[in-house]
Design a protein around this motif. Structure first.
Motif, PDB file in Angstrom:
ATOM      1  N   ALA A 172       0.834  -1.202   0.000  1.00 41.86           N
ATOM      2  CA  ALA A 172       0.000   0.000   0.000  1.00 41.86           C
ATOM      3  C   ALA A 172       0.871   1.256   0.000  1.00 41.86           C
ATOM      4  N   LEU A 173       1.967   1.251   0.765  1.00 44.90           N
ATOM      5  CA  LEU A 173       2.886   2.395   0.772  1.00 44.90           C
ATOM      6  C   LEU A 173       3.517   2.593  -0.598  1.00 44.90           C
ATOM      7  N   ALA A 174       3.830   1.483  -1.276  1.00 40.12           N
ATOM      8  CA  ALA A 174       4.369   1.592  -2.639  1.00 40.12           C
ATOM      9  C   ALA A 174       3.314   2.168  -3.579  1.00 40.12           C
ATOM     10  N   GLY A 175       2.058   1.784  -3.342  1.00 32.74           N
ATOM     11  CA  GLY A 175       0.983   2.285  -4.191  1.00 32.74           C
ATOM     12  C   GLY A 175       0.790   3.779  -4.084  1.00 32.74           C
ATOM     13  N   ARG A 176       1.072   4.347  -2.919  1.00 31.92           N
ATOM     14  CA  ARG A 176       0.896   5.792  -2.760  1.00 31.92           C
ATOM     15  C   ARG A 176       2.211   6.561  -2.885  1.00 31.92           C
ATOM     16  N   GLY A 177       3.297   5.848  -3.209  1.00 37.92           N
ATOM     17  CA  GLY A 177       4.549   6.522  -3.533  1.00 37.92           C
ATOM     18  C   GLY A 177       5.534   6.676  -2.399  1.00 37.92           C
ATOM     19  N   ASP A 178       5.218   6.170  -1.204  1.00 43.13           N
ATOM     20  CA  ASP A 178       6.170   6.260  -0.097  1.00 43.13           C
ATOM     21  C   ASP A 178       7.346   5.311  -0.299  1.00 43.13           C
ATOM     22  N   LEU A 179       7.133   4.241  -1.030  1.00 38.95           N
ATOM     23  CA  LEU A 179       8.198   3.325  -1.434  1.00 38.95           C
ATOM     24  C   LEU A 179       8.195   3.226  -2.947  1.00 38.95           C
ATOM     25  N   THR A 180       9.371   3.128  -3.536  1.00 44.26           N
ATOM     26  CA  THR A 180       9.475   2.933  -4.982  1.00 44.26           C
ATOM     27  C   THR A 180       9.371   1.440  -5.282  1.00 44.26           C
ATOM     28  N   LEU A 181       8.383   1.057  -6.081  1.00 46.15           N
ATOM     29  CA  LEU A 181       8.154  -0.361  -6.373  1.00 46.15           C
ATOM     30  C   LEU A 181       9.067  -0.844  -7.488  1.00 46.15           C
ATOM     31  N   LEU A 182       9.813  -1.925  -7.203  1.00 45.00           N
ATOM     32  CA  LEU A 182      10.638  -2.613  -8.193  1.00 45.00           C
ATOM     33  C   LEU A 182      10.071  -4.018  -8.347  1.00 45.00           C
ATOM     34  N   THR A 183       9.979  -4.515  -9.555  1.00 48.71           N
ATOM     35  CA  THR A 183       9.353  -5.819  -9.768  1.00 48.71           C
ATOM     36  C   THR A 183      10.262  -6.769 -10.531  1.00 48.71           C
ATOM     37  N   MET A 184      10.163  -8.047 -10.153  1.00 52.60           N
ATOM     38  CA  MET A 184      10.840  -9.134 -10.865  1.00 52.60           C
ATOM     39  C   MET A 184       9.811 -10.256 -11.004  1.00 52.60           C
ATOM     40  N   PRO A 185       8.977 -10.201 -12.028  1.00 48.87           N
ATOM     41  CA  PRO A 185       7.825 -11.110 -12.133  1.00 48.87           C
ATOM     42  C   PRO A 185       8.141 -12.491 -12.691  1.00 48.87           C
ATOM     43  N   ARG A 186       9.382 -12.730 -13.106  1.00 49.79           N
ATOM     44  CA  ARG A 186       9.712 -14.021 -13.725  1.00 49.79           C
ATOM     45  C   ARG A 186      10.881 -14.680 -12.997  1.00 49.79           C
ATOM     46  N   ARG A 187      10.903 -16.006 -13.027  1.00 52.16           N
ATOM     47  CA  ARG A 187      12.031 -16.738 -12.465  1.00 52.16           C
ATOM     48  C   ARG A 187      13.254 -16.609 -13.369  1.00 52.16           C
ATOM     49  N   VAL A 188      14.435 -16.857 -12.775  1.00 53.97           N
ATOM     50  CA  VAL A 188      15.686 -16.814 -13.536  1.00 53.97           C
ATOM     51  C   VAL A 188      15.609 -17.787 -14.709  1.00 53.97           C
ATOM     52  N   ASN A 189      16.105 -17.351 -15.856  1.00 51.82           N
ATOM     53  CA  ASN A 189      16.099 -18.156 -17.087  1.00 51.82           C
ATOM     54  C   ASN A 189      14.691 -18.553 -17.516  1.00 51.82           C
ATOM     55  N   ASN A 190      13.710 -17.770 -17.102  1.00 47.75           N
ATOM     56  CA  ASN A 190      12.301 -18.014 -17.456  1.00 47.75           C
ATOM     57  C   ASN A 190      11.826 -19.410 -17.066  1.00 47.75           C
ATOM     58  N   ARG A 191      12.410 -19.939 -15.973  1.00 53.34           N
ATOM     59  CA  ARG A 191      11.932 -21.231 -15.483  1.00 53.34           C
ATOM     60  C   ARG A 191      10.468 -21.097 -15.078  1.00 53.34           C
ATOM     61  N   PRO A 192       9.669 -22.125 -15.340  1.00 50.60           N
ATOM     62  CA  PRO A 192       8.239 -22.014 -15.028  1.00 50.60           C
ATOM     63  C   PRO A 192       7.994 -22.057 -13.525  1.00 50.60           C
ATOM     64  N   MET A 193       6.930 -21.403 -13.093  1.00 52.74           N
ATOM     65  CA  MET A 193       6.488 -21.542 -11.712  1.00 52.74           C
ATOM     66  C   MET A 193       5.976 -22.966 -11.526  1.00 52.74           C
ATOM     67  N   PRO A 194       6.018 -23.493 -10.308  1.00 53.65           N
ATOM     68  CA  PRO A 194       5.570 -24.879 -10.112  1.00 53.65           C
ATOM     69  C   PRO A 194       4.082 -25.040 -10.404  1.00 53.65           C
ATOM     70  N   GLU A 195       3.726 -26.216 -10.870  1.00 57.13           N
ATOM     71  CA  GLU A 195       2.316 -26.520 -11.104  1.00 57.13           C
ATOM     72  C   GLU A 195       1.677 -26.876  -9.757  1.00 57.13           C
ATOM     73  N   VAL A 196       0.595 -26.185  -9.425  1.00 56.74           N
ATOM     74  CA  VAL A 196      -0.045 -26.371  -8.121  1.00 56.74           C
ATOM     75  C   VAL A 196      -1.333 -27.173  -8.285  1.00 56.74           C
ATOM     76  N   HIS A 197      -1.445 -28.266  -7.518  1.00 58.85           N
ATOM     77  CA  HIS A 197      -2.652 -29.093  -7.505  1.00 58.85           C
ATOM     78  C   HIS A 197      -3.378 -28.855  -6.188  1.00 58.85           C
ATOM     79  N   VAL A 198      -4.575 -28.303  -6.252  1.00 56.41           N
ATOM     80  CA  VAL A 198      -5.380 -28.099  -5.043  1.00 56.41           C
ATOM     81  C   VAL A 198      -6.179 -29.372  -4.773  1.00 56.41           C
ATOM     82  N   VAL A 199      -5.968 -29.965  -3.602  1.00 56.34           N
ATOM     83  CA  VAL A 199      -6.621 -31.218  -3.241  1.00 56.34           C
ATOM     84  C   VAL A 199      -7.711 -30.927  -2.206  1.00 56.34           C
ATOM     85  N   ASP A 200      -8.957 -31.212  -2.566  1.00 61.13           N
ATOM     86  CA  ASP A 200     -10.088 -31.004  -1.668  1.00 61.13           C
ATOM     87  C   ASP A 200     -10.166 -32.178  -0.694  1.00 61.13           C
ATOM     88  N   MET A 201      -9.772 -31.939   0.560  1.00 63.71           N
ATOM     89  CA  MET A 201      -9.723 -33.022   1.540  1.00 63.71           C
ATOM     90  C   MET A 201     -11.117 -33.477   1.973  1.00 63.71           C
TER      91      MET A 201
END
Length: 747
Positions: free
Chosen positions: A374-403
């Motif tokens: 929220a502070l980044a959203g109003r400019g109190d912090l400067t937002l830096l982003t790194m949205p991808r893994r190194v070498n564009n490795r995929p994020m893990p596949e997540v299986h949601v198991v309904d117990m």
């Protein structure tokens, strides 16, 4: 004759002020030095010099002399002296208590000293060494000592080394010393937490485009000595490499840096990464060091021998000069908040140090706290982003198991069929797996199936946890232990059953399904011994175990390239806690632990077991979608008027008798109501003001009541918080009180 102002090391409000002493002739003092001073009747106490003056308003007969100094240098640097004063004001403690944070506790009372060792030094001229050695052939031990010293670098060796190789060498050394061939010196030896910090000459990896973009923004701020940033980077995006390059840049400018990590378990790994680039320029500070190690590391830092300090929360007080950068990794973690007096938030103190000392601040996380984003959203912090893994490795596949479906199909095991299948595929492929459950012990609680009685701690208002290895019940608040009842104490029934799941039970179940697979467990029970974190992590990294079972200490920051599967045994365990941040903490924990999978070239899988798959925290965590969670959570908080839209402050009262805690809390409630009644401009911002028992009514034998204020977060509303802190400072005969602002836990 000059005078000095001293804060004596007594944590009592009656003496929370400066006392003036005369500086005797020949004694040189400066602010921050620790001294012995006379105090009261025939008593000497320790204190810290906080100021100097040439004159004094007191009668000369009332001014006593400083007895002497404890060190010949200031133990508290000027910047840390100012920080201690700020802590006193914001944490509602005495200045003596705040100053104690600035140096190792064992320095008080002179309970720690430098470690020395005896060194044998060869004094024979190189030109005649062969003749001297030949002359000692009839005395084999003397000859052996001379031979070892001649082969050693610098012609010297510790006597302990000689003793280890040759047995008892004292008579031979004494004889060689009398002959003038050897001299014996006493030299200081530093106690190092992780052995010799030699540079491992690790090669710099090629930066990714997103890492370079972040550094292009961050490094100019380090150069300029200002700026506050929030680095939002997904798990595996390479944030640590950004830290290393930024610290190196600060060092090249002649500046120093502090890197904070939330868990002691993460410190060995971070130290390893930094020592590979910085060698002995890196030091470490945290509570699990031995007193000697902490003292020696602190002195290395204070003497200016290091460029970067890595550690947990308390490392924010590292006595570094010319600080150019402070990094807080996993900034969302509640462990950065100290619960004991003095209460402080290391993130807030980092901001203060940066502003006062001209440094850049970098907060980093894959799951930033709501407040920081929220502070980044109003400019109190400067937002830096790194949205991808190194070498564009995929994020893990997540299986949601309904117990719920697993239960309907008759599966009452800790593990779902899908998780067991995934674990088998992982092990068959020769890979490693992590199983996460956020509860240590075997079972969460022990209860009677006949009458519903639950075994609770006699000192705390919480259920006791069953630990199968010791066959005992233990309270995780106060540590009290008791035997497991064989019959119900309430109704006499024999139907005593274990409910819930802890790390011990998960470990046992894994061994039942995979008896030939080596398993490690990492929780507070297995990491009590010194260096246990490093040992367990090292064993798992070396492949000595294929499965690691653990609590949240394995959920973040750790990098195991061979881990391709993560199982989250009870994903919604934290969702039902009576805390407005329960959804946030659930999302953060699930996202972080899922991020341990697939960090190398093999894609990862995550099995997320839950009884509430539709909850937005579970659903967004399964997609690793922080922004979607943030937006949903902010809508909920705005509707319910929770921080960051409001501020929550509470007065927490603890007493031996519940009546005393309740009476004190109700009295404080009346004072707050009267205070607000006279201030209509404040009253309109109050969302709620209530007095009530705490959710956990008793801890360590103390009854607990609270006065909770929820008020709109505006600067004018700090007046109400100030009144609460004033009430908290009022001495009470049978009750203790603290004032907490946005406390880490409302329990």
């Amino acid at each position: 004759m000059p005078f000095c102002q001293v804060i004596v090391d007594i944590a009592h409000e009656d003496v929370d002020r400066v006392f003036t002493y005369r500086v005797p002739s020949g004694l040189t003092l400066c602010p921050g030095m620790r001294v012995h001073v006379p105090f009261g009747r025939q008593r000497q106490v320790e204190g810290v010099v906080v100021g100097l003056s040439e004159d004094c308003d007191l009668p000369e007969s009332r001014v006593k002399d400083v007895c002497g100094t404890l060190e010949d240098y200031p133990a508290v640097l000027p910047a840390l002296l100012d920080l201690a004063k700020a802590i006193k004001e914001t944490s509602f403690c005495t200045l003596a208590q705040a100053l104690r944070l600035m140096f190792p506790a064992q320095m008080r009372g002179e309970r720690i000293a430098e470690k020395t060792q005896e060194i044998a030094v060869l004094t024979v001229d190189p030109a005649v060494r062969a003749q001297v050695l030949a002359a000692q052939k009839r005395a084999p031990k003397r000859a052996a000592i001379l031979s070892l010293l001649m082969e050693s670098e610098g012609g010297e060796l510790p006597c302990e080394t000689l003793r280890a190789k040759l047995g008892d060498v004292r008579p031979a050394l004494n004889a060689l010393r009398e002959m003038g061939f050897v001299k014996l010196d006493k030299r200081e030896v530093l106690r190092s937490p992780y052995g010799a910090m030699e540079r491992l000459a690790a090669q710099d990896p090629q930066l990714t485009r997103q890492q370079q973009d972040v550094l292009d923004t961050l490094l100019p701020a380090v150069t300029a000595g200002k700026g506050a940033f929030l680095l939002y980077g997904v798990t595996g995006s390479g944030k640590t490499e950004v830290f290393i390059r930024a610290v190196r840049h600060a060092a090249q400018l002649g500046k120093t840096a502090i890197v904070l990590v939330p868990e002691i378990a993460l410190t060995p790994q971070m130290v390893m990464w930094f020592r590979s680039r910085f060698g002995e320029d890196a030091a470490v500070l945290h509570s699990r060091l031995s007193p000697g190690e902490r003292y020696d590391e602190w002195r290395r830092i204070r003497r200016g021998e290091v460029r970067v300090v890595i550690g947990a929360r308390s490392a924010i007080f590292a006595p570094l000069e010319n600080v150019g950068l402070i990094i807080i990794d996993e900034e969302h973690e509640g462990s950065y908040i100290a619960d004991n007096t003095p209460r402080y938030d290391a993130r807030e103190l980092a901001r203060m140090r940066c502003e006062r000392e001209g440094a850049a601040l970098l907060l980093a996380s894959a799951t930033p706290s709501m407040r920081s984003f929220a502070l980044a959203g109003r400019g109190d912090l400067t937002l830096l982003t790194m949205p991808r893994r190194v070498n564009n490795r995929p994020m893990p596949e997540v299986h949601v198991v309904d117990m719920r479906k697993e239960l309907a199909q008759g599966n009452r095991s800790v593990f779902s069929g899908a998780l067991l299948d995934g674990l088998k595929r992982c092990l068959d492929a020769g890979k490693q797996a992590i199983l996460f459950v956020n509860r240590r012990g075997y079972s969460t609680f022990v209860s009677c199936r006949s009458c519903g009685y639950t075994v609770t701690c006699t000192q705390c208002d919480v259920s006791m946890t069953y630990h199968s290895a010791e066959n005992t019940l233990r309270c995780h608040y106060c540590g009290q232990e008791q035997a497991v009842p064989t019959v119900c104490p309430e109704c006499g029934s024999k139907y005593i059953k274990y409910f819930g799941t802890g790390t011990q039970r998960v470990e046992e179940e894994v061994k039942r399904f995979f008896p030939d697979i080596p398993v490690l467990r990492m929780d507070n029970d297995t990491t009590r011994q010194k260096d246990a974190h490093e040992r367990i992590i090292g064993q798992f990294r070396r492949g000595e175990a294929r499965i690691l079972v653990g609590t949240q200490m394995i959920a973040k920051g750790l990098d195991f390239p061979n881990v391709t599967m993560v199982g989250i045994v009870a994903a919604d365990a934290m969702l039902k806690l009576p805390d407005y941040r329960s959804a946030e903490r659930t999302f953060q924990l699930l996202t972080q632990v899922a991020g341990r999978a697939g960090r190398a070239d093999t894609p990862g899988e995550v099995f997320l077991q839950t009884y509430d798959p539709e909850h937005y925290a579970i659903e967004t965590a399964s997609r690793q979608d922080y922004r979607a969670f943030y937006e949903a959570e902010m809508v909920r908080r705005k509707r319910a008027l929770y921080p960051p839209y409001t501020l929550i402050a509470r007065l927490l009262y603890e007493a031996d008798r519940e009546a005393d805690a309740q009476s004190a809390a109700e009295s404080a409630m009346r004072q707050m109501e009267a205070f607000l009644e006279r201030r209509a401009y404040l009253r309109k911002y109050v969302v709620s003001l209530r007095v009530m028992p705490c959710p956990v009514k008793r801890i360590k034998g103390k009854s607990r009541w609270q006065v909770a204020l929820k008020i709109v977060d505006k600067s004018v509303c700090q007046e109400a918080v100030g009144k609460m802190s004033e009430i908290a400072r009022t001495p009470l005969e049978h009750c203790a009180c603290v004032c907490q602002v946005n406390p880490g836990s409302m329990m």
